[in-house]
Design a protein around this motif. Structure first.
Motif, short mmCIF file in Angstrom:
data_model
loop_
_atom_site.label_atom_id
_atom_site.label_comp_id
_atom_site.label_asym_id
_atom_site.label_seq_id
_atom_site.Cartn_x
_atom_site.Cartn_y
_atom_site.Cartn_z
N SER A 34 0.83 -1.21 0.00
CA SER A 34 0.00 0.00 0.00
C SER A 34 0.86 1.25 0.00
N LYS A 37 2.55 1.67 -3.43
CA LYS A 37 1.58 2.13 -4.41
C LYS A 37 1.30 3.62 -4.24
N GLN A 41 2.35 6.37 -6.98
CA GLN A 41 1.24 7.09 -7.60
C GLN A 41 1.36 8.58 -7.38
#
Length: 52
Positions: A34, A37, A41
């Motif tokens: 998580s 990511k 991102q």
């Protein structure tokens, strides 16, 4: 070519930070994924906004 090398270096840097946090016991695998990511991102979003 330099842009790709810079992106690769950033990805490796983020992965190293996640690994270091995992070694300290601050992350399990799900938290690490998580976090990775989110970091990747946010960098992608920042680069695209900067390009505009």
């Amino acid at each position: 070519m330099k842009k790709n090398a810079r992106k690769d270096q950033h990805v490796l840097s983020v992965m190293q930070k996640a690994f270091d946090k995992g070694q300290q016991g601050n992350m399990d695998a799900n938290k690490m994924l998580s976090w990775l990511k989110q970091e990747l991102q946010s960098e992608y979003t920042f680069q695209n906004e900067k390009a505009l």
